[in-house]
Design a protein around this motif. Sequence first.
Motif, PDB file in Angstrom:
ATOM      1  N   CYS A   1      -7.475  -1.147   5.520  1.00  0.00           N
ATOM      2  CA  CYS A   1      -6.344  -0.836   4.652  1.00  0.00           C
ATOM      3  C   CYS A   1      -5.302   0.014   5.373  1.00  0.00           C
ATOM      4  O   CYS A   1      -4.097  -0.222   5.232  1.00  0.00           O
ATOM      5  CB  CYS A   1      -6.823  -0.127   3.388  1.00  0.00           C
ATOM      6  SG  CYS A   1      -7.764  -1.175   2.281  1.00  0.00           S
ATOM      7  N   LEU A   2      -5.772   0.982   6.143  1.00  0.00           N
ATOM      8  CA  LEU A   2      -4.828   1.813   6.895  1.00  0.00           C
ATOM      9  C   LEU A   2      -4.104   1.004   7.969  1.00  0.00           C
ATOM     10  O   LEU A   2      -2.922   1.227   8.228  1.00  0.00           O
ATOM     11  CB  LEU A   2      -5.555   3.009   7.508  1.00  0.00           C
ATOM     12  CG  LEU A   2      -6.080   4.034   6.492  1.00  0.00           C
ATOM     13  CD1 LEU A   2      -6.883   5.112   7.193  1.00  0.00           C
ATOM     14  CD2 LEU A   2      -4.957   4.629   5.670  1.00  0.00           C
ATOM     15  N   MET A   3      -4.793   0.034   8.560  1.00  0.00           N
ATOM     16  CA  MET A   3      -4.150  -0.828   9.540  1.00  0.00           C
ATOM     17  C   MET A   3      -3.066  -1.681   8.862  1.00  0.00           C
ATOM     18  O   MET A   3      -1.977  -1.855   9.409  1.00  0.00           O
ATOM     19  CB  MET A   3      -5.176  -1.737  10.215  1.00  0.00           C
ATOM     20  CG  MET A   3      -4.570  -2.589  11.327  1.00  0.00           C
ATOM     21  SD  MET A   3      -5.773  -3.633  12.148  1.00  0.00           S
ATOM     22  CE  MET A   3      -6.190  -4.765  10.839  1.00  0.00           C
ATOM     23  N   VAL A   4      -3.347  -2.189   7.675  1.00  0.00           N
ATOM     24  CA  VAL A   4      -2.346  -2.975   6.944  1.00  0.00           C
ATOM     25  C   VAL A   4      -1.142  -2.112   6.595  1.00  0.00           C
ATOM     26  O   VAL A   4       0.000  -2.572   6.683  1.00  0.00           O
ATOM     27  CB  VAL A   4      -2.971  -3.606   5.676  1.00  0.00           C
ATOM     28  CG1 VAL A   4      -1.909  -4.172   4.756  1.00  0.00           C
ATOM     29  CG2 VAL A   4      -3.957  -4.686   6.071  1.00  0.00           C
TER      30      VAL A   4
ATOM     31  N   PHE B   1      -2.942   0.348  -1.862  1.00  0.00           N
ATOM     32  CA  PHE B   1      -3.738  -0.032  -3.034  1.00  0.00           C
ATOM     33  C   PHE B   1      -3.826  -1.544  -3.204  1.00  0.00           C
ATOM     34  O   PHE B   1      -4.833  -2.051  -3.689  1.00  0.00           O
ATOM     35  CB  PHE B   1      -3.206   0.646  -4.300  1.00  0.00           C
ATOM     36  CG  PHE B   1      -3.780   2.007  -4.499  1.00  0.00           C
ATOM     37  CD1 PHE B   1      -5.032   2.179  -5.072  1.00  0.00           C
ATOM     38  CD2 PHE B   1      -3.094   3.139  -4.088  1.00  0.00           C
ATOM     39  CE1 PHE B   1      -5.580   3.440  -5.239  1.00  0.00           C
ATOM     40  CE2 PHE B   1      -3.635   4.401  -4.245  1.00  0.00           C
ATOM     41  CZ  PHE B   1      -4.881   4.550  -4.818  1.00  0.00           C
ATOM     42  N   ILE B   2      -2.795  -2.267  -2.798  1.00  0.00           N
ATOM     43  CA  ILE B   2      -2.876  -3.730  -2.840  1.00  0.00           C
ATOM     44  C   ILE B   2      -3.973  -4.205  -1.895  1.00  0.00           C
ATOM     45  O   ILE B   2      -4.788  -5.066  -2.247  1.00  0.00           O
ATOM     46  CB  ILE B   2      -1.515  -4.371  -2.478  1.00  0.00           C
ATOM     47  CG1 ILE B   2      -0.516  -4.127  -3.587  1.00  0.00           C
ATOM     48  CG2 ILE B   2      -1.671  -5.868  -2.215  1.00  0.00           C
ATOM     49  CD1 ILE B   2       0.909  -4.506  -3.224  1.00  0.00           C
ATOM     50  N   CYS B   3      -4.005  -3.646  -0.709  1.00  0.00           N
ATOM     51  CA  CYS B   3      -5.039  -4.010   0.257  1.00  0.00           C
ATOM     52  C   CYS B   3      -6.419  -3.600  -0.252  1.00  0.00           C
ATOM     53  O   CYS B   3      -7.378  -4.378  -0.177  1.00  0.00           O
ATOM     54  CB  CYS B   3      -4.731  -3.378   1.605  1.00  0.00           C
ATOM     55  SG  CYS B   3      -5.907  -3.828   2.882  1.00  0.00           S
ATOM     56  N   ALA B   4      -6.529  -2.397  -0.787  1.00  0.00           N
ATOM     57  CA  ALA B   4      -7.816  -1.899  -1.270  1.00  0.00           C
ATOM     58  C   ALA B   4      -8.342  -2.740  -2.426  1.00  0.00           C
ATOM     59  O   ALA B   4      -9.533  -3.077  -2.471  1.00  0.00           O
ATOM     60  CB  ALA B   4      -7.682  -0.438  -1.703  1.00  0.00           C
ATOM     61  N   VAL B   5      -7.470  -3.110  -3.346  1.00  0.00           N
ATOM     62  CA  VAL B   5      -7.921  -3.901  -4.490  1.00  0.00           C
ATOM     63  C   VAL B   5      -8.297  -5.314  -4.043  1.00  0.00           C
ATOM     64  O   VAL B   5      -9.226  -5.922  -4.595  1.00  0.00           O
ATOM     65  CB  VAL B   5      -6.875  -3.897  -5.634  1.00  0.00           C
ATOM     66  CG1 VAL B   5      -5.741  -4.867  -5.385  1.00  0.00           C
ATOM     67  CG2 VAL B   5      -7.533  -4.199  -6.962  1.00  0.00           C
ATOM     68  N   THR B   6      -7.637  -5.828  -3.028  1.00  0.00           N
ATOM     69  CA  THR B   6      -8.013  -7.135  -2.486  1.00  0.00           C
ATOM     70  C   THR B   6      -9.403  -7.065  -1.873  1.00  0.00           C
ATOM     71  O   THR B   6     -10.225  -7.972  -2.058  1.00  0.00           O
ATOM     72  CB  THR B   6      -6.988  -7.598  -1.440  1.00  0.00           C
ATOM     73  OG1 THR B   6      -5.704  -7.697  -2.056  1.00  0.00           O
ATOM     74  CG2 THR B   6      -7.364  -8.936  -0.854  1.00  0.00           C
TER      75      THR B   6
ATOM     76  N   PHE C   1      -8.833   0.373  -9.714  1.00  0.00           N
ATOM     77  CA  PHE C   1      -7.909   0.107  -8.609  1.00  0.00           C
ATOM     78  C   PHE C   1      -6.852  -0.920  -9.007  1.00  0.00           C
ATOM     79  O   PHE C   1      -5.702  -0.817  -8.585  1.00  0.00           O
ATOM     80  CB  PHE C   1      -8.680  -0.349  -7.361  1.00  0.00           C
ATOM     81  CG  PHE C   1      -9.081   0.778  -6.462  1.00  0.00           C
ATOM     82  CD1 PHE C   1      -8.663   0.822  -5.150  1.00  0.00           C
ATOM     83  CD2 PHE C   1      -9.886   1.811  -6.927  1.00  0.00           C
ATOM     84  CE1 PHE C   1      -9.039   1.859  -4.306  1.00  0.00           C
ATOM     85  CE2 PHE C   1     -10.268   2.843  -6.110  1.00  0.00           C
ATOM     86  CZ  PHE C   1      -9.836   2.874  -4.789  1.00  0.00           C
ATOM     87  N   TRP C   2      -7.218  -1.914  -9.822  1.00  0.00           N
ATOM     88  CA  TRP C   2      -6.209  -2.869 -10.308  1.00  0.00           C
ATOM     89  C   TRP C   2      -5.179  -2.163 -11.192  1.00  0.00           C
ATOM     90  O   TRP C   2      -3.985  -2.441 -11.104  1.00  0.00           O
ATOM     91  CB  TRP C   2      -6.863  -4.018 -11.078  1.00  0.00           C
ATOM     92  CG  TRP C   2      -7.155  -5.203 -10.226  1.00  0.00           C
ATOM     93  CD1 TRP C   2      -8.377  -5.714  -9.918  1.00  0.00           C
ATOM     94  CD2 TRP C   2      -6.197  -6.035  -9.552  1.00  0.00           C
ATOM     95  NE1 TRP C   2      -8.237  -6.794  -9.092  1.00  0.00           N
ATOM     96  CE2 TRP C   2      -6.921  -7.024  -8.857  1.00  0.00           C
ATOM     97  CE3 TRP C   2      -4.811  -6.041  -9.461  1.00  0.00           C
ATOM     98  CZ2 TRP C   2      -6.299  -8.007  -8.086  1.00  0.00           C
ATOM     99  CZ3 TRP C   2      -4.192  -7.019  -8.692  1.00  0.00           C
ATOM    100  CH2 TRP C   2      -4.925  -7.984  -8.020  1.00  0.00           C
ATOM    101  N   ILE C   3      -5.639  -1.275 -12.054  1.00  0.00           N
ATOM    102  CA  ILE C   3      -4.713  -0.531 -12.922  1.00  0.00           C
ATOM    103  C   ILE C   3      -3.775   0.323 -12.081  1.00  0.00           C
ATOM    104  O   ILE C   3      -2.555   0.345 -12.307  1.00  0.00           O
ATOM    105  CB  ILE C   3      -5.502   0.320 -13.945  1.00  0.00           C
ATOM    106  CG1 ILE C   3      -6.187  -0.594 -14.964  1.00  0.00           C
ATOM    107  CG2 ILE C   3      -4.583   1.316 -14.651  1.00  0.00           C
ATOM    108  CD1 ILE C   3      -7.198   0.116 -15.846  1.00  0.00           C
ATOM    109  N   ILE C   4      -4.319   1.034 -11.099  1.00  0.00           N
ATOM    110  CA  ILE C   4      -3.488   1.854 -10.211  1.00  0.00           C
ATOM    111  C   ILE C   4      -2.505   0.973  -9.449  1.00  0.00           C
ATOM    112  O   ILE C   4      -1.309   1.295  -9.349  1.00  0.00           O
ATOM    113  CB  ILE C   4      -4.358   2.679  -9.245  1.00  0.00           C
ATOM    114  CG1 ILE C   4      -5.153   3.733 -10.018  1.00  0.00           C
ATOM    115  CG2 ILE C   4      -3.511   3.325  -8.154  1.00  0.00           C
ATOM    116  CD1 ILE C   4      -6.233   4.417  -9.197  1.00  0.00           C
ATOM    117  N   CYS C   5      -2.993  -0.123  -8.909  1.00  0.00           N
ATOM    118  CA  CYS C   5      -2.156  -1.022  -8.116  1.00  0.00           C
ATOM    119  C   CYS C   5      -0.998  -1.575  -8.952  1.00  0.00           C
ATOM    120  O   CYS C   5       0.164  -1.523  -8.531  1.00  0.00           O
ATOM    121  CB  CYS C   5      -3.016  -2.158  -7.572  1.00  0.00           C
ATOM    122  SG  CYS C   5      -2.132  -3.362  -6.594  1.00  0.00           S
TER     123      CYS C   5
END
Length: 172
Positions: free
Chosen positions: A29-32, A57-62, A96-100
């Motif tokens: 996620c940090l790399m993205v 958060f998009i990367c994390a939720v994915t 995470f979806w709600i946050i995203c």
Amino acid sequence: VLENFARKYFSVYKYMMVELINAVRLKDCLMVVGIGFIGFKYSGVQPEFLVLTTLFFICAVTMLQNGWRDRVHDVGKGKRFALENPKIFLFWLILFWIICLGLILVLFFIHPKTAGLFLLIALVGAIYSETRRVPLLPVTLVFLTSVVQFYSRSLLVPLFQVFRFSLWRLCL
């Protein structure tokens, strides 16, 4: 007794947090986010903290969505957290979806084009795991979302114009 309870509670808590960080794939996620930062700089958009946080958060939720979808398959790889703790994992996935989506909504009021692009990337991330059985489709989705970040201005406008032109010709 209280000391044993606290020790057991914190060891379980630590285990859950470590497993959650592993499920999120923090390094990836940090790399993205780094690639996104470079992509926005390259396209002339000043990346703000909100933009990069939303991208994280998009990367994390994915990653969490993929972990949830592949929880049975991942046991062979030693990833047992989602299968052994489905309620906890699903709670974090929904959170995470709600946050995203909340971050995308806030971003929409500040940078609507970036928010639209991020919504598209989040939707691709949501369906990514479901497309694994179609040959080359997951790789194509990853490629397109990566390219869109770098070439959002120069790629999306002509692509939209060609698509609109094609639809117009079909209607005739």
